[in-house]
Motif scaffolding. Structure first.
Motif, PDB file in Angstrom:
ATOM      1  N   GLY A 191       0.902  -1.158  -0.045  1.00  0.00           N
ATOM      2  CA  GLY A 191       0.142  -0.060   0.036  1.00  0.00           C
ATOM      3  C   GLY A 191       0.864   1.181  -0.102  1.00  0.00           C
ATOM      4  N   SER A 192       0.378   2.314  -0.717  1.00  0.00           N
ATOM      5  CA  SER A 192       1.215   3.547  -0.924  1.00  0.00           C
ATOM      6  C   SER A 192       1.251   4.250   0.647  1.00  0.00           C
ATOM      7  CB  SER A 192       0.347   4.537  -1.834  1.00  0.00           C
ATOM      8  OG  SER A 192       1.047   5.713  -1.811  1.00  0.00           O
ATOM      9  N   GLY A 193       2.646   4.452   0.809  1.00  0.00           N
ATOM     10  CA  GLY A 193       3.103   5.221   2.232  1.00  0.00           C
ATOM     11  C   GLY A 193       2.949   4.272   3.448  1.00  0.00           C
ATOM     12  N   GLU A 194       2.558   3.132   3.161  1.00  0.00           N
ATOM     13  CA  GLU A 194       2.600   2.126   4.187  1.00  0.00           C
ATOM     14  C   GLU A 194       4.210   1.226   4.451  1.00  0.00           C
ATOM     15  OE1 GLU A 194       0.116   1.493   6.267  1.00  0.00           O
ATOM     16  OE2 GLU A 194      -1.571   2.455   5.177  1.00  0.00           O
ATOM     17  N   SER A 195       4.823   2.221   5.004  1.00  0.00           N
ATOM     18  CA  SER A 195       6.317   1.663   5.144  1.00  0.00           C
ATOM     19  C   SER A 195       6.249   0.752   6.321  1.00  0.00           C
ATOM     20  CB  SER A 195       7.387   2.784   5.503  1.00  0.00           C
ATOM     21  OG  SER A 195       7.110   3.257   6.644  1.00  0.00           O
ATOM     22  N   GLU A 196       5.612   0.869   7.411  1.00  0.00           N
ATOM     23  CA  GLU A 196       5.366   0.031   8.600  1.00  0.00           C
ATOM     24  C   GLU A 196       4.829  -1.498   7.921  1.00  0.00           C
ATOM     25  OE1 GLU A 196       4.426   0.137  13.170  1.00  0.00           O
ATOM     26  OE2 GLU A 196       2.959   0.848  11.825  1.00  0.00           O
ATOM     27  N   ARG A 197       3.764  -1.344   7.092  1.00  0.00           N
ATOM     28  CA  ARG A 197       3.198  -2.751   6.766  1.00  0.00           C
ATOM     29  C   ARG A 197       4.174  -3.211   5.755  1.00  0.00           C
ATOM     30  NH1 ARG A 197      -1.504  -4.161   2.991  1.00  0.00           N
ATOM     31  NH2 ARG A 197      -2.287  -6.082   3.954  1.00  0.00           N
ATOM     32  N   LEU A 198       4.847  -2.544   4.902  1.00  0.00           N
ATOM     33  CA  LEU A 198       6.145  -2.936   4.045  1.00  0.00           C
ATOM     34  C   LEU A 198       7.010  -3.807   4.945  1.00  0.00           C
ATOM     35  CD1 LEU A 198       7.190  -3.512   1.325  1.00  0.00           C
ATOM     36  CD2 LEU A 198       8.369  -1.474   1.604  1.00  0.00           C
ATOM     37  N   ALA A 199       7.502  -3.301   5.859  1.00  0.00           N
ATOM     38  CA  ALA A 199       8.634  -3.812   6.826  1.00  0.00           C
ATOM     39  C   ALA A 199       8.144  -5.235   7.184  1.00  0.00           C
ATOM     40  CB  ALA A 199       8.901  -2.871   8.039  1.00  0.00           C
ATOM     41  N   TRP A 200       6.739  -5.177   7.765  1.00  0.00           N
ATOM     42  CA  TRP A 200       6.253  -6.426   8.196  1.00  0.00           C
ATOM     43  C   TRP A 200       6.143  -7.618   7.036  1.00  0.00           C
ATOM     44  CZ3 TRP A 200       1.183  -3.737  10.370  1.00  0.00           C
ATOM     45  CH2 TRP A 200       1.452  -3.104  11.616  1.00  0.00           C
ATOM     46  N   LEU A 201       5.795  -7.201   5.979  1.00  0.00           N
ATOM     47  CA  LEU A 201       5.697  -8.132   4.825  1.00  0.00           C
ATOM     48  C   LEU A 201       7.037  -8.291   4.545  1.00  0.00           C
ATOM     49  CD1 LEU A 201       4.278  -9.458   2.462  1.00  0.00           C
ATOM     50  CD2 LEU A 201       4.514  -7.299   1.213  1.00  0.00           C
ATOM     51  N   VAL A 202       7.952  -7.641   4.318  1.00  0.00           N
ATOM     52  CA  VAL A 202       9.356  -8.110   3.799  1.00  0.00           C
ATOM     53  C   VAL A 202      10.147  -8.891   4.919  1.00  0.00           C
ATOM     54  CG1 VAL A 202      11.708  -7.135   3.469  1.00  0.00           C
ATOM     55  CG2 VAL A 202       9.579  -5.797   2.332  1.00  0.00           C
ATOM     56  N   GLY A 203       9.608  -8.684   6.198  1.00  0.00           N
ATOM     57  CA  GLY A 203      10.297  -9.406   7.345  1.00  0.00           C
ATOM     58  C   GLY A 203       9.468 -10.881   7.299  1.00  0.00           C
ATOM     59  N   ALA A 204       8.317 -10.927   6.955  1.00  0.00           N
ATOM     60  CA  ALA A 204       7.949 -12.119   7.026  1.00  0.00           C
ATOM     61  C   ALA A 204       8.467 -12.795   5.894  1.00  0.00           C
ATOM     62  CB  ALA A 204       6.368 -11.892   6.763  1.00  0.00           C
ATOM     63  N   LEU A 205       8.652 -12.473   4.683  1.00  0.00           N
ATOM     64  CA  LEU A 205       8.916 -12.967   3.742  1.00  0.00           C
ATOM     65  C   LEU A 205      10.395 -13.643   3.687  1.00  0.00           C
ATOM     66  CD1 LEU A 205       7.901 -10.817   0.547  1.00  0.00           C
ATOM     67  CD2 LEU A 205       7.316 -13.157   0.875  1.00  0.00           C
ATOM     68  N   ALA A 206      11.305 -12.695   4.278  1.00  0.00           N
ATOM     69  CA  ALA A 206      12.613 -13.170   4.674  1.00  0.00           C
ATOM     70  C   ALA A 206      12.563 -14.357   5.655  1.00  0.00           C
ATOM     71  CB  ALA A 206      13.443 -12.039   5.447  1.00  0.00           C
ATOM     72  N   ARG A 207      11.547 -14.373   6.507  1.00  0.00           N
ATOM     73  CA  ARG A 207      11.564 -15.560   7.486  1.00  0.00           C
ATOM     74  C   ARG A 207      10.981 -16.580   6.787  1.00  0.00           C
ATOM     75  NH1 ARG A 207       7.293 -15.683  12.582  1.00  0.00           N
ATOM     76  NH2 ARG A 207       8.035 -17.569  13.687  1.00  0.00           N
ATOM     77  N   VAL A 208      10.146 -16.852   5.791  1.00  0.00           N
ATOM     78  CA  VAL A 208       9.689 -17.851   5.024  1.00  0.00           C
ATOM     79  C   VAL A 208      10.785 -18.659   4.139  1.00  0.00           C
ATOM     80  CG1 VAL A 208       8.256 -18.454   2.839  1.00  0.00           C
ATOM     81  CG2 VAL A 208       7.206 -17.169   4.793  1.00  0.00           C
ATOM     82  N   ASP A 209      11.837 -17.598   3.698  1.00  0.00           N
ATOM     83  CA  ASP A 209      12.784 -18.416   3.057  1.00  0.00           C
ATOM     84  C   ASP A 209      13.817 -18.890   4.052  1.00  0.00           C
ATOM     85  OD1 ASP A 209      14.244 -18.607   0.300  1.00  0.00           O
ATOM     86  OD2 ASP A 209      15.937 -17.619   1.389  1.00  0.00           O
ATOM     87  N   LEU A 210      14.085 -18.320   5.225  1.00  0.00           N
ATOM     88  CA  LEU A 210      15.065 -18.650   5.996  1.00  0.00           C
ATOM     89  C   LEU A 210      14.508 -20.036   6.633  1.00  0.00           C
ATOM     90  CD1 LEU A 210      16.297 -15.364   7.855  1.00  0.00           C
ATOM     91  CD2 LEU A 210      17.664 -17.111   6.619  1.00  0.00           C
ATOM     92  N   GLU A 211      13.162 -20.267   6.953  1.00  0.00           N
ATOM     93  CA  GLU A 211      12.692 -21.159   7.418  1.00  0.00           C
ATOM     94  C   GLU A 211      12.138 -22.319   6.484  1.00  0.00           C
ATOM     95  OE1 GLU A 211       9.739 -20.051  10.363  1.00  0.00           O
ATOM     96  OE2 GLU A 211      11.507 -18.967  11.789  1.00  0.00           O
ATOM     97  N   GLN A 212      12.202 -22.018   5.216  1.00  0.00           N
ATOM     98  CA  GLN A 212      11.666 -22.975   4.093  1.00  0.00           C
ATOM     99  C   GLN A 212      10.208 -23.260   4.614  1.00  0.00           C
ATOM    100  OE1 GLN A 212      13.581 -23.955   1.263  1.00  0.00           O
ATOM    101  NE2 GLN A 212      14.241 -21.939   1.903  1.00  0.00           N
ATOM    102  N   ARG A 213       9.265 -22.334   4.823  1.00  0.00           N
ATOM    103  CA  ARG A 213       7.944 -22.472   5.093  1.00  0.00           C
ATOM    104  C   ARG A 213       7.189 -22.182   3.717  1.00  0.00           C
ATOM    105  NH1 ARG A 213       6.979 -17.978   8.153  1.00  0.00           N
ATOM    106  NH2 ARG A 213       4.751 -18.713   8.490  1.00  0.00           N
ATOM    107  N   TYR A 214       7.672 -22.398   2.475  1.00  0.00           N
ATOM    108  CA  TYR A 214       6.867 -22.278   1.311  1.00  0.00           C
ATOM    109  C   TYR A 214       5.647 -23.062   1.241  1.00  0.00           C
ATOM    110  CZ  TYR A 214      10.806 -19.425  -0.332  1.00  0.00           C
ATOM    111  OH  TYR A 214      11.687 -18.558  -0.350  1.00  0.00           O
ATOM    112  N   ALA A 215       5.740 -24.476   1.516  1.00  0.00           N
ATOM    113  CA  ALA A 215       4.606 -25.447   1.349  1.00  0.00           C
ATOM    114  C   ALA A 215       3.397 -24.984   2.108  1.00  0.00           C
ATOM    115  CB  ALA A 215       5.067 -26.649   1.959  1.00  0.00           C
ATOM    116  N   GLU A 216       3.658 -24.350   3.207  1.00  0.00           N
ATOM    117  CA  GLU A 216       2.461 -24.029   3.950  1.00  0.00           C
ATOM    118  C   GLU A 216       1.792 -23.046   3.473  1.00  0.00           C
ATOM    119  OE1 GLU A 216       3.304 -21.450   7.945  1.00  0.00           O
ATOM    120  OE2 GLU A 216       4.753 -23.252   7.661  1.00  0.00           O
ATOM    121  N   LEU A 217       2.196 -22.088   2.888  1.00  0.00           N
ATOM    122  CA  LEU A 217       1.736 -20.737   2.034  1.00  0.00           C
ATOM    123  C   LEU A 217       1.274 -21.114   0.960  1.00  0.00           C
ATOM    124  CD1 LEU A 217       4.624 -18.072   2.894  1.00  0.00           C
ATOM    125  CD2 LEU A 217       2.286 -18.651   4.067  1.00  0.00           C
TER     126      LEU A 217
END
Length: 219
Positions: A191-217
């Motif tokens: 969302g435009s101007g949603e830097s906090e929500r973007l940080a949540w999204l990007v952080g969650a994506l990094a966690r998915v890759d580190l923990e290899q949680r692709y299948a559950e998504l």
């Protein structure tokens, strides 16, 4: 693994990923607030995460620093090299622990000497210019482009001018899940101007890759 193709599916996944209201660091127990202690701890976490090896060791070491009383640049700067080595080894660090202990000590002392222990002064010196902020960060001991990305991935929730920022792992996950190929793509979904929500999204994506949680998504 099939990726998500429709915009409705993408938005649904973004809501799922960012819905927890916490970024990468907060998911693992680090407070992300705009105060000197929190910002410095996030920077140390970024330095440790950038090293090769199990990311859990980096998390354990990052937690061990404040647990031993080194919760600020000033306190870490006053620590003994031998004590830093001991704590890093006890928290699971491998490889050249001597060099890592030196780097963390040099980083702390430099932050104290240049910014009186407060990275908000770095931001002020840069006049909130993202390129200048990144340049000043990479002048610090142990901070290269990768470390800066990891720090700013978290800090963009607070320092809105640096957004959008996505680290390498977050972008790997975004591509695999069909959410885009750049930080700008993810910002559009957050969302435009949603830097906090973007940080949540990007952080969650990094966690998915580190923990290899692709299948559950993608079930």
């Amino acid at each position: 693994m099939p990726s998500i193709s429709t915009i409705e599916d993408k938005k649904r996944l973004v809501r799922r990923l960012a819905g927890g209201g916490r970024g990468f660091a907060e998911q693992y127990g680090f407070r992300v607030t705009n105060n000197p202690s929190s910002l410095f701890q996030i920077l140390c976490l970024a330095v440790l995460l950038a090293r090769r090896g199990d990311f859990r060791r980096a998390l354990d070491s990052a937690h061990a620093l404040p647990a031993n009383g080194w919760d600020s640049a000033a306190r870490l700067a006053r620590s003994l090299h031998a004590d830093r080595m001991r704590v890093l080894r006890e928290s699971g660090q491998r490889g050249d622990v001597d060099a890592l202990a030196t780097t963390l000590g040099d980083l702390a002392r430099t932050v104290v000497e240049r910014y009186r222990g407060d990275l908000r002064r770095l931001r002020s010196l840069a006049h909130h210019d993202p390129a200048r902020e990144r340049a000043l960060l990479t002048e610090l001991p142990g901070v290269d482009g990768t470390v800066a990305d990891l720090f700013l991935r978290e800090a963009q929730a607070l320092w809105r001018e640096v957004a959008p920022v996505a680290d390498r792992r977050a972008l790997v996950a975004a591509r695999r899940l069909g959410l885009g190929r750049s930080a700008d793509d993810l910002a559009g979904l957050a969302g435009s101007g949603e830097s906090e929500r973007l940080a949540w999204l990007v952080g969650a994506l990094a966690r998915v890759d580190l923990e290899q949680r692709y299948a559950e998504l993608t079930r």
